[in-house]
Design a protein around this motif. Sequence first.
Motif, mmCIF file in Angstrom:
data_model
loop_
_atom_site.group_PDB
_atom_site.id
_atom_site.type_symbol
_atom_site.label_atom_id
_atom_site.label_comp_id
_atom_site.label_asym_id
_atom_site.label_seq_id
_atom_site.Cartn_x
_atom_site.Cartn_y
_atom_site.Cartn_z
ATOM 1 N N TYR A 189 32.264 35.116 40.905
ATOM 2 C CA TYR A 189 33.626 34.568 40.793
ATOM 3 C C TYR A 189 34.376 34.747 42.109
ATOM 4 N N GLY A 190 34.166 35.910 42.755
ATOM 5 C CA GLY A 190 34.834 36.154 44.040
ATOM 6 C C GLY A 190 34.446 35.103 45.063
ATOM 7 N N GLN A 191 33.152 34.791 45.125
ATOM 8 C CA GLN A 191 32.690 33.838 46.144
ATOM 9 C C GLN A 191 33.068 32.401 45.801
ATOM 10 N N ILE A 192 33.113 32.060 44.493
ATOM 11 C CA ILE A 192 33.416 30.638 44.232
ATOM 12 C C ILE A 192 34.904 30.339 44.389
ATOM 13 N N CYS A 193 35.766 31.319 44.131
ATOM 14 C CA CYS A 193 37.195 30.943 44.216
ATOM 15 C C CYS A 193 38.194 32.080 44.417
ATOM 16 N N ARG A 194 37.818 33.352 44.404
ATOM 17 C CA ARG A 194 38.840 34.402 44.446
ATOM 18 C C ARG A 194 38.337 35.584 45.262
ATOM 19 N N MET A 195 38.473 35.489 46.602
ATOM 20 C CA MET A 195 37.872 36.531 47.439
ATOM 21 C C MET A 195 38.527 37.907 47.277
ATOM 22 N N GLU A 196 39.733 37.985 46.669
ATOM 23 C CA GLU A 196 40.371 39.294 46.426
ATOM 24 C C GLU A 196 39.474 40.160 45.540
ATOM 25 N N ILE A 197 38.623 39.504 44.746
ATOM 26 C CA ILE A 197 37.718 40.256 43.856
ATOM 27 C C ILE A 197 36.787 41.150 44.679
ATOM 28 N N PHE A 198 36.479 40.758 45.909
ATOM 29 C CA PHE A 198 35.602 41.591 46.749
ATOM 30 C C PHE A 198 36.234 42.966 47.004
ATOM 31 N N ASP A 199 37.560 43.006 47.202
ATOM 32 C CA ASP A 199 38.244 44.293 47.392
ATOM 33 C C ASP A 199 38.192 45.103 46.102
ATOM 34 N N TRP A 200 38.424 44.411 44.994
ATOM 35 C CA TRP A 200 38.383 45.022 43.671
ATOM 36 C C TRP A 200 37.028 45.705 43.438
ATOM 37 N N MET A 201 35.971 45.095 43.995
ATOM 38 C CA MET A 201 34.617 45.593 43.776
ATOM 39 C C MET A 201 34.325 46.906 44.509
ATOM 40 N N LYS A 202 35.279 47.364 45.359
ATOM 41 C CA LYS A 202 35.067 48.679 45.999
ATOM 42 C C LYS A 202 35.067 49.769 44.934
ATOM 43 N N ASP A 203 35.840 49.558 43.842
ATOM 44 C CA ASP A 203 35.865 50.513 42.734
ATOM 45 C C ASP A 203 36.099 49.739 41.434
ATOM 46 N N PRO A 204 35.051 49.030 40.964
ATOM 47 C CA PRO A 204 35.260 48.108 39.839
ATOM 48 C C PRO A 204 35.734 48.787 38.557
ATOM 49 N N LYS A 205 35.383 50.099 38.396
ATOM 50 C CA LYS A 205 35.733 50.745 37.126
ATOM 51 C C LYS A 205 37.193 51.201 37.087
ATOM 52 N N ALA A 206 37.870 51.160 38.250
ATOM 53 C CA ALA A 206 39.237 51.681 38.321
ATOM 54 C C ALA A 206 40.183 50.884 37.420
ATOM 55 N N ARG A 207 40.021 49.542 37.419
ATOM 56 C CA ARG A 207 40.907 48.698 36.592
ATOM 57 C C ARG A 207 40.039 47.716 35.814
ATOM 58 N N MET A 208 39.154 48.306 34.978
ATOM 59 C CA MET A 208 38.116 47.522 34.311
ATOM 60 C C MET A 208 38.679 46.398 33.445
ATOM 61 N N GLU A 209 39.681 46.760 32.621
ATOM 62 C CA GLU A 209 40.224 45.765 31.679
ATOM 63 C C GLU A 209 40.819 44.573 32.429
ATOM 64 N N GLU A 210 41.531 44.877 33.517
ATOM 65 C CA GLU A 210 42.152 43.801 34.310
ATOM 66 C C GLU A 210 41.099 42.942 34.988
ATOM 67 N N LEU A 211 40.050 43.611 35.508
ATOM 68 C CA LEU A 211 38.985 42.867 36.197
ATOM 69 C C LEU A 211 38.285 41.917 35.216
ATOM 70 N N ILE A 212 37.972 42.426 34.032
ATOM 71 C CA ILE A 212 37.312 41.584 33.014
ATOM 72 C C ILE A 212 38.221 40.397 32.663
ATOM 73 N N SER A 213 39.498 40.687 32.433
ATOM 74 C CA SER A 213 40.435 39.611 32.044
ATOM 75 C C SER A 213 40.539 38.561 33.138
ATOM 76 N N GLU A 214 40.584 39.007 34.394
ATOM 77 C CA GLU A 214 40.721 38.062 35.507
ATOM 78 C C GLU A 214 39.487 37.135 35.581
ATOM 79 N N CYS A 215 38.294 37.735 35.432
ATOM 80 C CA CYS A 215 37.070 36.912 35.470
ATOM 81 C C CYS A 215 37.078 35.906 34.322
ATOM 82 N N ILE A 216 37.494 36.357 33.138
ATOM 83 C CA ILE A 216 37.511 35.449 31.979
ATOM 84 C C ILE A 216 38.514 34.314 32.215
ATOM 85 N N ARG A 217 39.657 34.646 32.838
ATOM 86 C CA ARG A 217 40.650 33.580 33.120
ATOM 87 C C ARG A 217 40.071 32.546 34.077
#
Length: 352
Positions: A189-217
């Motif tokens: 998802y980060g590569q197709i349209c939302r590169m901010e996700i790459f920063d999020w991936m430095k610690d994906p478990k920190a805001r798990m619920e938000e990360l999941i919701s963002e990918c689903i959106r």
Amino acid sequence: MQTVTVKAESRTYDVLIGKGLLDRAGELVSEVSGPCRVCVITDETVETLYAAALEESLKKAGFDPVRFAFPPGETSKNPEQLIRILRFLAEEKLTRSDMIIALGGGVAGDLAGLTASLYLRGVKLIQIPTTLLAMVDSSVGGKTAVDLPEGKNLMGSFYQPHRVICDPEVLATLPEDIFADGCAEVIKYGQICRMEIFDWMKDPKARMEELISECIRIKRDIVQRDEKDTGERQLLNFGHTFGHGIEKCSGYEISHGKAVAIGMVLMARGAARMGTGTEECLHTLVRVIERAGLPTETGFTAEEIFGAVLSDKKRAGDFITLVIPDHTGHCRLERMPVETAKQYLIRGLDRR
Ligand code: NAD
Ligand code: GLY
């Protein structure tokens, strides 16, 4: 709890994301169906972890659950297993007003989803994903399938669920390397349209619920515009064409997530070397994928992978549509002769 509503052409439904939702599943399922019989379809690993809690919650809400568990892993995603489940439903005399719940990763979701679309020409389906991959990708959007000996996902249907219930707490029991498989789809998802996700991936478990919701959106928005995968939705296949080839070559020993990770790198390197992408995009992608604990290379040859690619659904006659990562955080679709696609693979495998 976060709610993402998917308004697909064939059905509108809610994806609910929140800690502790598994224990409330009965109440949440009762919002889409009155009391009925429910078949929980799951694999044997997830069965031992979560089936009892789910069924207890269903019983409290007035449902009558039965269970079908199959051996875990991709090799269960086949027509024989599908028939076994359909026959189980018939033996248990489930009717059109009854329901199927997929409890597990993408394999349970794809298998149960296809079953729900076929049994009595379609019964209600609830997806309860228990892997990161299934939460961010496979439980949403209505693709269901089993594999044939000739290739992956060759027998399937589009069948949207009636509700999706994601409880991130169940990820606590997920082995790290299976968590990493889900990271591959998040990075996609980060590569197709939302590169901010790459920063999020430095610690994906920190805001798990938000990360999941963002990918689903992100997936929701694409599926709403192209439910049947005739155009834009194909962007979600970034890394999958060569990835599916690698999965098949390995006899499904290499998991879907790991094969997609390698497939994304092959596409990024191929694009950089063919002049349709950039070295910067390749290096960024490799860094993020390695940090997630995923592989970036394969020992299979271009001939081996391409042989498997030729049976992929994304092929149409002598043409195939590839997802080209043209720069960091962006991909585009290009329909090309299969011979050109093979050049992408050859250049993608060449690390010099
Ligand atoms: P999976 O379903 O095989 O699950 C991986 C492993 O994790 C299994 O052994 C399972 O028993 C175990 N597991 C699941 N949840 C667990 C938990 N909470 N705790 C401990 N163990 C747990 O694999 P997956 O990676 O979830 O899904 C891959 C499948 O999804 C592939 O078949 C792929 O083709 C499919 N897929 C489908 C779509 C779609 O749109 N339909 C999208 C992406 C992938
Ligand atoms: N996972 C690709 C899709 O749902 O289209």
